[in-house]
Design a protein around this motif. Structure first.
Motif, PDB file in Angstrom:
ATOM      1  N   TRP A  55      28.708  27.785  31.778  1.00 53.88           N
ATOM      2  CA  TRP A  55      27.669  27.044  31.122  1.00 53.88           C
ATOM      3  C   TRP A  55      26.507  27.339  31.375  1.00 53.88           C
ATOM      4  O   TRP A  55      25.812  27.468  30.382  1.00 53.88           O
ATOM      5  N   GLU A  56      26.041  27.623  32.726  1.00 56.34           N
ATOM      6  CA  GLU A  56      24.686  27.937  33.063  1.00 56.34           C
ATOM      7  C   GLU A  56      24.231  29.248  32.187  1.00 56.34           C
ATOM      8  O   GLU A  56      23.442  29.533  31.820  1.00 56.34           O
ATOM      9  N   ALA A  57      25.277  30.115  32.617  1.00 56.20           N
ATOM     10  CA  ALA A  57      25.096  31.628  32.110  1.00 56.20           C
ATOM     11  C   ALA A  57      25.108  31.516  30.391  1.00 56.20           C
ATOM     12  O   ALA A  57      24.119  32.546  29.948  1.00 56.20           O
ATOM     13  N   ALA A  59      24.165  29.176  28.448  1.00 52.97           N
ATOM     14  CA  ALA A  59      22.905  28.419  28.172  1.00 52.97           C
ATOM     15  C   ALA A  59      21.605  29.401  28.345  1.00 52.97           C
ATOM     16  O   ALA A  59      20.779  29.718  27.521  1.00 52.97           O
ATOM     17  N   TRP A  60      21.717  30.195  29.395  1.00 53.88           N
ATOM     18  CA  TRP A  60      20.744  31.371  29.576  1.00 53.88           C
ATOM     19  C   TRP A  60      20.636  32.542  28.558  1.00 53.88           C
ATOM     20  O   TRP A  60      19.472  32.778  28.158  1.00 53.88           O
ATOM     21  N   SER A  61      21.892  32.876  28.280  1.00 52.46           N
ATOM     22  CA  SER A  61      21.921  33.959  27.291  1.00 52.46           C
ATOM     23  C   SER A  61      21.511  33.250  25.877  1.00 52.46           C
ATOM     24  O   SER A  61      20.752  33.947  25.078  1.00 52.46           O
ATOM     25  N   GLN A  62      21.644  32.210  25.501  1.00 57.95           N
ATOM     26  CA  GLN A  62      21.012  31.651  24.259  1.00 57.95           C
ATOM     27  C   GLN A  62      19.634  31.730  24.406  1.00 57.95           C
ATOM     28  O   GLN A  62      18.624  32.040  23.258  1.00 57.95           O
ATOM     29  N   GLN A  63      19.093  30.973  25.534  1.00 58.31           N
ATOM     30  CA  GLN A  63      17.520  30.841  25.688  1.00 58.31           C
ATOM     31  C   GLN A  63      16.981  32.318  25.453  1.00 58.31           C
ATOM     32  O   GLN A  63      16.011  32.683  25.056  1.00 58.31           O
ATOM     33  N   GLU A  64      17.705  33.427  26.282  1.00 56.29           N
ATOM     34  CA  GLU A  64      17.230  34.604  26.217  1.00 56.29           C
ATOM     35  C   GLU A  64      16.988  35.104  24.828  1.00 56.29           C
ATOM     36  O   GLU A  64      16.064  36.059  24.571  1.00 56.29           O
ATOM     37  N   LEU A  65      17.920  34.776  23.877  1.00 51.51           N
ATOM     38  CA  LEU A  65      17.789  35.462  22.559  1.00 51.51           C
ATOM     39  C   LEU A  65      16.522  34.963  21.666  1.00 51.51           C
ATOM     40  O   LEU A  65      15.702  35.447  21.193  1.00 51.51           O
ATOM     41  N   VAL A  66      16.247  33.385  21.957  1.00 48.15           N
ATOM     42  CA  VAL A  66      15.177  32.847  21.557  1.00 48.15           C
ATOM     43  C   VAL A  66      13.759  33.332  22.169  1.00 48.15           C
ATOM     44  O   VAL A  66      12.755  33.832  21.428  1.00 48.15           O
ATOM     45  N   ASN A  67      13.998  33.755  23.463  1.00 43.95           N
ATOM     46  CA  ASN A  67      12.826  34.297  24.095  1.00 43.95           C
ATOM     47  C   ASN A  67      12.364  35.630  23.417  1.00 43.95           C
ATOM     48  O   ASN A  67      11.170  36.098  23.386  1.00 43.95           O
ATOM     49  N   GLN A  68      13.555  36.625  23.405  1.00 39.83           N
ATOM     50  CA  GLN A  68      13.401  37.772  22.625  1.00 39.83           C
ATOM     51  C   GLN A  68      12.725  37.719  21.089  1.00 39.83           C
ATOM     52  O   GLN A  68      12.079  38.502  20.597  1.00 39.83           O
ATOM     53  N   TRP A  69      13.417  36.623  20.425  1.00 46.10           N
ATOM     54  CA  TRP A  69      12.808  36.167  19.138  1.00 46.10           C
ATOM     55  C   TRP A  69      10.996  35.999  19.265  1.00 46.10           C
ATOM     56  O   TRP A  69      10.503  36.611  18.403  1.00 46.10           O
ATOM     57  N   ARG A  70      10.859  35.269  20.312  1.00 42.05           N
ATOM     58  CA  ARG A  70       9.163  35.042  20.315  1.00 42.05           C
ATOM     59  C   ARG A  70       8.646  36.257  20.596  1.00 42.05           C
ATOM     60  O   ARG A  70       7.355  36.443  20.227  1.00 42.05           O
ATOM     61  N   ARG A  89      33.047  32.537  25.472  1.00 41.41           N
ATOM     62  CA  ARG A  89      32.267  31.369  25.230  1.00 41.41           C
ATOM     63  C   ARG A  89      33.309  30.223  24.778  1.00 41.41           C
ATOM     64  O   ARG A  89      33.006  29.016  24.940  1.00 41.41           O
ATOM     65  N   PHE A  90      34.309  30.603  24.198  1.00 37.02           N
ATOM     66  CA  PHE A  90      35.412  29.187  23.635  1.00 37.02           C
ATOM     67  C   PHE A  90      36.014  28.636  24.802  1.00 37.02           C
ATOM     68  O   PHE A  90      36.730  27.595  24.423  1.00 37.02           O
ATOM     69  N   SER A  91      36.103  29.215  25.899  1.00 34.10           N
ATOM     70  CA  SER A  91      36.914  28.818  27.098  1.00 34.10           C
ATOM     71  C   SER A  91      36.270  27.658  27.677  1.00 34.10           C
ATOM     72  O   SER A  91      36.810  27.038  28.550  1.00 34.10           O
ATOM     73  N   LEU A  92      34.934  27.468  27.572  1.00 35.77           N
ATOM     74  CA  LEU A  92      34.202  26.361  28.302  1.00 35.77           C
ATOM     75  C   LEU A  92      34.813  24.921  27.656  1.00 35.77           C
ATOM     76  O   LEU A  92      35.066  24.840  26.411  1.00 35.77           O
ATOM     77  N   THR A  93      35.121  24.071  28.525  1.00 40.77           N
ATOM     78  CA  THR A  93      35.823  22.828  28.069  1.00 40.77           C
ATOM     79  C   THR A  93      34.708  21.817  27.502  1.00 40.77           C
ATOM     80  O   THR A  93      34.004  21.318  28.265  1.00 40.77           O
ATOM     81  N   ARG A  94      34.900  21.544  26.157  1.00 37.51           N
ATOM     82  CA  ARG A  94      33.974  20.603  25.722  1.00 37.51           C
ATOM     83  C   ARG A  94      34.188  19.190  25.645  1.00 37.51           C
ATOM     84  O   ARG A  94      33.510  18.378  25.713  1.00 37.51           O
ATOM     85  N   VAL A  95      35.546  18.738  25.715  1.00 35.84           N
ATOM     86  CA  VAL A  95      36.123  17.554  25.896  1.00 35.84           C
ATOM     87  C   VAL A  95      37.211  17.040  27.050  1.00 35.84           C
ATOM     88  O   VAL A  95      37.753  17.988  27.239  1.00 35.84           O
ATOM     89  N   TRP A 117      28.598  17.872  35.146  1.00 26.72           N
ATOM     90  CA  TRP A 117      29.337  18.768  34.457  1.00 26.72           C
ATOM     91  C   TRP A 117      29.145  18.121  32.736  1.00 26.72           C
ATOM     92  O   TRP A 117      28.783  16.966  32.405  1.00 26.72           O
ATOM     93  N   PRO A 118      28.760  19.227  31.889  1.00 24.49           N
ATOM     94  CA  PRO A 118      28.155  19.018  30.723  1.00 24.49           C
ATOM     95  C   PRO A 118      28.677  18.706  29.404  1.00 24.49           C
ATOM     96  O   PRO A 118      28.155  18.325  28.556  1.00 24.49           O
ATOM     97  N   GLY A 119      30.155  18.380  29.744  1.00 22.58           N
ATOM     98  CA  GLY A 119      31.046  18.056  28.390  1.00 22.58           C
ATOM     99  C   GLY A 119      31.108  16.741  28.139  1.00 22.58           C
ATOM    100  O   GLY A 119      30.455  15.816  28.858  1.00 22.58           O
TER     101      GLY A 119
END
Length: 321
Positions: A55-57, A59-70, A89-95, A117-119
């Motif tokens: 989950w943390e990795a 989230a970091w990957s997504q944030q890094e995309l935005v950082n690179q956009w900036r 990414r689909f393996s993370l348990t959402r519910v 746990w973030p789900g």
């Protein structure tokens, strides 16, 4: 209603000490959801906790995309590359659905020990447990509770899971909100716009992300085919028409773009180093101030990145004793 800025499928975990009940759930839950079935609380909790670094990795990957956009890198090719390399990414348990009455520890004890746990958390209750579930819901410990004695339990489960799976995750929404201008966010919050975008996305994609530069929705269908839903306000149409003219589109097409009857995918095509496409525009929302057009994207490397491909590689559902 607000159109979610980020949405994708995820896994679903059931915990119940009755294996027969779990087997019944496995029959009523659609195959398009990856369900994991547990009868042992400790094993289930261990499995979900092991996901936390992922989950943390992610989230970091997504944030890094935005950082690179900036820093000046366009977002669309970055997101496509992220999808191509991150099929897990689909393996993370959402519910997480847990039975309340279990001999080793009850469902609220299990959820209490899950910490951060973030789900989303759902409690399955017997008739005598409803007040416990109401108190847990009011206290923010669970997002939903479902009485087991519900008449059509399968239909009810599907409704709840569908809503929770498509609800925007707060951390992801915050990450992608940073790419949007205040006026774009205001548009997405308009009920008519949210309604129309939800309808358009549901008919094409299983996951998507909304970005503001350029303004639109980037989506991926279950087979891994990418598409771009470009959004343009009527006030922005003259500028788009000028860009289309600079790209060498003919005068008739430029006039159609300026009038809002067609849109040109100039900025997205430039970021992908491809010729611009032109497509018919449709109104979005109730006041006519927003236009949308859908463009298929020629994105290499996404053939195995779709949800259907990932799901086909997963083991068949079984109760984990």
């Amino acid at each position: 209603m607000t159109f979610p800025l980020f949405s994708r499928p995820g896994a679903l975990a059931f915990l119940d000490d009755d294996p027969d009940y779990l087997e019944m759930l496995a029959l009523v839950v659609p195959r398009r959801w990856h369900a994991r079935l547990f009868v042992q609380p400790r094993e289930c909790m261990t499995r979900l906790r092991k996901e936390l670094p992922f989950w943390e990795a992610d989230a970091w990957s997504q944030q890094e995309l935005v950082n690179q956009w900036r820093a000046g890198r366009p977002l669309v090719p970055q997101v496509l590359a992220y999808w191509a390399r991150s099929s897990e990414r689909f393996s993370l348990t959402r519910v997480f659905m847990v039975d309340y009455s279990m001999p080793e520890m009850d469902g609220l004890q299990v959820l209490g020990e899950m910490g951060e746990w973030p789900g989303a958390r759902v409690l399955l209750t017997g008739q005598a447990d409803d007040q416990v579930a109401i108190d847990a819901f009011n206290g923010g410990l669970i997002e939903q509770f479902i009485p087991k004695q519900t008449g059509d339990i399968g239909q009810r489960l599907q409704e709840v899971v569908e809503r929770l799976m498509t609800a925007p995750h707060p951390a992801h929404a915050q990450t992608w909100r940073a790419t949007l201008k205040p006026e774009q966010l205001a548009l997405l919050r308009e009920p008519g716009v949210a309604r129309d975008l939800a309808s358009l996305a549901a008919g094409r994609w299983v996951e998507h992300v909304v970005i503001g530069d350029p303004f639109g929705v980037l989506g991926l269908d279950a087979a891994g085919r990418a598409g771009w839903l470009q959004l343009e306000t009527t006030a922005a149409l003259p500028a788009l028409a000028e860009m289309a003219q600079l790209e060498g589109l003919d005068a008739a097409t430029v006039a159609e773009v300026r009038a809002g009857r067609r849109l040109a995918s100039v900025e997205v095509s430039q970021s992908l180093r491809q010729p611009p496409q032109v497509a018919d525009a449709i109104p979005v929302g109730d006041d006519g101030k927003l236009r949308a057009a859908w463009f298929p994207l020629d994105a290499s490397g996404l053939g195995d990145a779709g949800y259907a491909h990932w799901l086909a590689r997963q083991p068949q559902r079984r109760v984990r004793a």
